[in-house]
Design a protein around this motif. Structure first.
Motif, PDB file in Angstrom:
ATOM      1  N   LYS A 118      12.754   8.320  72.844  1.00  0.00           N
ATOM      2  CA  LYS A 118      11.564   7.529  72.481  1.00  0.00           C
ATOM      3  C   LYS A 118      11.247   6.502  73.572  1.00  0.00           C
ATOM      4  CE  LYS A 118       9.800   4.624  68.756  1.00  0.00           C
ATOM      5  NZ  LYS A 118      10.100   3.981  67.469  1.00  0.00           N
ATOM      6  N   THR A 119      12.271   5.794  74.035  1.00  0.00           N
ATOM      7  CA  THR A 119      12.090   4.752  75.049  1.00  0.00           C
ATOM      8  C   THR A 119      11.626   5.348  76.386  1.00  0.00           C
ATOM      9  OG1 THR A 119      13.780   3.380  74.009  1.00  0.00           O
ATOM     10  CG2 THR A 119      13.256   2.891  76.313  1.00  0.00           C
ATOM     11  N   VAL A 120      12.285   6.410  76.823  1.00  0.00           N
ATOM     12  CA  VAL A 120      11.944   7.013  78.119  1.00  0.00           C
ATOM     13  C   VAL A 120      10.556   7.639  78.068  1.00  0.00           C
ATOM     14  CG1 VAL A 120      12.556   8.849  79.745  1.00  0.00           C
ATOM     15  CG2 VAL A 120      14.315   7.296  78.884  1.00  0.00           C
ATOM     16  N   ASN A 121      10.230   8.345  76.989  1.00  0.00           N
ATOM     17  CA  ASN A 121       8.894   8.945  76.891  1.00  0.00           C
ATOM     18  C   ASN A 121       7.804   7.871  76.869  1.00  0.00           C
ATOM     19  OD1 ASN A 121       9.617  11.629  77.028  1.00  0.00           O
ATOM     20  ND2 ASN A 121       9.816  11.864  74.819  1.00  0.00           N
ATOM     21  N   ALA A 122       8.059   6.749  76.206  1.00  0.00           N
ATOM     22  CA  ALA A 122       7.089   5.648  76.203  1.00  0.00           C
ATOM     23  C   ALA A 122       6.917   5.088  77.615  1.00  0.00           C
ATOM     24  CB  ALA A 122       7.536   4.550  75.245  1.00  0.00           C
ATOM     25  N   GLN A 123       8.018   4.953  78.347  1.00  0.00           N
ATOM     26  CA  GLN A 123       7.956   4.436  79.718  1.00  0.00           C
ATOM     27  C   GLN A 123       7.189   5.406  80.620  1.00  0.00           C
ATOM     28  OE1 GLN A 123       8.997   1.374  80.905  1.00  0.00           O
ATOM     29  NE2 GLN A 123       7.809   2.038  82.667  1.00  0.00           N
ATOM     30  N   ILE A 124       7.440   6.708  80.453  1.00  0.00           N
ATOM     31  CA  ILE A 124       6.728   7.714  81.254  1.00  0.00           C
ATOM     32  C   ILE A 124       5.232   7.652  80.946  1.00  0.00           C
ATOM     33  CG2 ILE A 124       6.377  10.203  81.556  1.00  0.00           C
ATOM     34  CD1 ILE A 124       9.459  10.501  81.238  1.00  0.00           C
TER      35      ILE A 124
END
Length: 135
Positions: A118-124
């Motif tokens: 969730k965190t990485v996809n939001a950052q991407i």
């Protein structure tokens, strides 16, 4: 093609070199078929032998949770882990999730992986939006 000392290769070895199991197993997580050859790109990480054996289990929780991401992995029973993904963020996510999973329960592992994704996809997405705004 020719194989050089510096190549990372994926192969099934049929020899036994002393009391330790030696070999590399790579599986396509979509088709569950074995695939062998030179591993191009990606990164290699040394992991504990016990963790490597856990990752090779068909019911491994961390790889099951990570299967939502587009990445490739090769796990050697010699403790070598190869990870490849088009996005470097996913390589780092997979590496961290695998290493962290060795000290977590199955439930904690599932929560950790879901949170990381969730965190990485939001950052991407944020980075992609920034690129759109600047382009």
């Amino acid at each position: 093609s020719e194989c050089h000392v510096t190549n990372v290769v994926d192969a099934q070895l049929s020899c036994q070199l002393g009391p330790r199991d030696e070999g590399i197993a790579r599986k396509d997580w979509m088709t569950e078929e074995a695939a062998y050859g030179e591993l191009k790109g990606g990164t290699v990480q040394k992991i504990p032998l016990g963790l490597a054996r856990e990752l090779l289990s068909p019911t491994n929780v961390v790889l099951d949770e990570l299967s939502r991401l587009p990445f490739e992995v090769a796990i050697g029973v010699n403790g070598m882990l190869w990870i490849h993904a088009k996005k470097p963020e996913y390589i780092i996510l997979v590496r961290n999730a695998v290493l962290n999973s060795q000290v977590l329960t199955e439930e904690q592992t599932r929560g950790m992986v879901r949170s990381l994704i969730k965190t990485v996809n939001a950052q991407i997405r944020d980075d992609d939006d920034d690129d759109d705004d600047n382009g």
